[in-house]
Design a protein around this motif. Sequence first.
Motif, PDB file in Angstrom:
ATOM      1  N   ALA A 212       1.324  -1.423  -2.714  1.00 34.90           N
ATOM      2  CA  ALA A 212       0.973  -0.016  -2.926  1.00 34.90           C
ATOM      3  C   ALA A 212       1.264   0.830  -1.685  1.00 34.90           C
ATOM      4  CB  ALA A 212      -0.503   0.087  -3.299  1.00 34.90           C
ATOM      5  N   LEU A 213       1.163   0.230  -0.499  1.00 39.78           N
ATOM      6  CA  LEU A 213       1.364   0.969   0.747  1.00 39.78           C
ATOM      7  C   LEU A 213       2.837   1.197   1.080  1.00 39.78           C
ATOM      8  CD1 LEU A 213      -1.353  -0.765   2.953  1.00 39.78           C
ATOM      9  CD2 LEU A 213      -1.368   1.618   2.185  1.00 39.78           C
ATOM     10  N   ALA A 214       3.711   0.546   0.349  1.00 39.41           N
ATOM     11  CA  ALA A 214       5.136   0.663   0.649  1.00 39.41           C
ATOM     12  C   ALA A 214       5.609   2.107   0.571  1.00 39.41           C
ATOM     13  CB  ALA A 214       5.942  -0.212  -0.306  1.00 39.41           C
ATOM     14  N   ARG A 215       5.005   2.908  -0.295  1.00 36.54           N
ATOM     15  CA  ARG A 215       5.403   4.312  -0.446  1.00 36.54           C
ATOM     16  C   ARG A 215       5.134   5.113   0.821  1.00 36.54           C
ATOM     17  NH1 ARG A 215       2.735   6.638  -5.763  1.00 36.54           N
ATOM     18  NH2 ARG A 215       3.861   8.485  -4.997  1.00 36.54           N
ATOM     19  N   LEU A 216       4.209   4.627   1.655  1.00 35.72           N
ATOM     20  CA  LEU A 216       3.897   5.294   2.924  1.00 35.72           C
ATOM     21  C   LEU A 216       4.734   4.742   4.078  1.00 35.72           C
ATOM     22  CD1 LEU A 216      -0.006   5.438   2.710  1.00 35.72           C
ATOM     23  CD2 LEU A 216       1.607   7.315   2.311  1.00 35.72           C
ATOM     24  N   GLY A 217       5.637   3.834   3.750  1.00 33.82           N
ATOM     25  CA  GLY A 217       6.431   3.214   4.799  1.00 33.82           C
ATOM     26  C   GLY A 217       5.714   2.081   5.505  1.00 33.82           C
ATOM     27  N   SER A 219       4.957  -1.570   5.532  1.00 33.02           N
ATOM     28  CA  SER A 219       5.519  -2.781   4.944  1.00 33.02           C
ATOM     29  C   SER A 219       5.225  -3.974   5.843  1.00 33.02           C
ATOM     30  CB  SER A 219       7.036  -2.625   4.792  1.00 33.02           C
ATOM     31  OG  SER A 219       7.641  -2.513   6.076  1.00 33.02           O
TER      32      SER A 219
END
Length: 419
Positions: A212-217, A219
Amino acid sequence: MTQRPLGAEADAGLLQTIRTALLRDTSARIGIAVSGGGDSTALLHLALRVAPGLGFAVEAVTVDHGLRPESAAEAAQVAALCAAQGLPHATLLWQDRTATGNLMDQARRARFALISDWARGRGIGRVLLGHTADDQAESFLMNLGRVAGLDGLSGMRPQWQAQGILWQRPLLGQGRADLRDYLRRNGVAWIDDPSNDNDRFTRIKARQALAALARLGISVKTLAGTIANLSQARAALTRTLSDVVAAHVTEAAGALLMPVQIFDDLPPDLRRRLLSAAIRWMAGADYAPRESQLGRLGDNLAQKQAAMLGGVRFRFAADRLQISREPRAVMGAMATDALWDHRWQMTGPHHSGLTVAALGAAGLRLCKDWRSTGHNRDALLVSPAIWHGDRLVAAPLAQKSDDWQAKLGPSFGMFILSH
């Protein structure tokens, strides 16, 4: 010039990672902890391609925790894989679990204890573990949820010494997906643990949060950079503490002595780190005490009050802080060739009728010249002694002994640097 295939380049990089890790130590026999999952299977396959050419013998071990119906079959599958490679393999069963407490923590502790015993019995000096960059990132998120400090956010150790074994995690810089790609390229099957999809476990929740955090960069790769930065900060503090210990802390018969003024002048974080390290070193604890516990201990010591925490006693004598093992917390009698109370190894004429146990008050009374050793009474009471039933055979730290010696390891300074 023909361009080298990407897969071959990736394989070469992974093989070099293992080669570099193996050359950091000279232990001739290497153990690989293999669950059958993708990470540990890749580690095993890579190690088998590298270790023999470097002169290292390899053995594999699997711990069957007995927590899932499939676990025995999975262990058998790993055994079959190793047999096909002509590789020695052992399956260790966890049989002494309790019905209460944190089951996953119990399993982890049991796994290390079982593997340690197996490795020592096989003459294996180091064991490789298959933790990856994904494990690092997941642990980081889990520790964030626990309001961890610098230590908890600085990542897993790439290697450390414990129970007489060097433990290494050579794949911490590699992604889980990359390892599975390696297995596919080389036609190697692995086992998918169904519990990896069970979001009752905190680690699986962290894994889902990463997606889910991938959208915030955010990773695995970016968290690896953050972890590396924090690890460097922790390393700097560790070096500073090591310098303080080397200059001002004295080891004597397993106890630690430090001038009160030096202790009082330490910055709060270094003081907390010193106390935490002393407890872990003396008690063989896997984890540091809770911050709240260390806070109360620090408050008591600031008021010059004696205190105990984690099986360790803190007292003031004249102008020194004295840190020693709590008598009620030391191990009971053990075989003389065992590692006693987490850190003492005895050398001498071992035989089955003898045991090693704390000297205690009764034993110390039999050592008429103990004061000439220069060691304080608190330290000697919890020092190792050789017993034949109720008869004291030797007390190497309390009186001269030609036959028996007690070796403490590692030193407190080395423990700080390695932990």
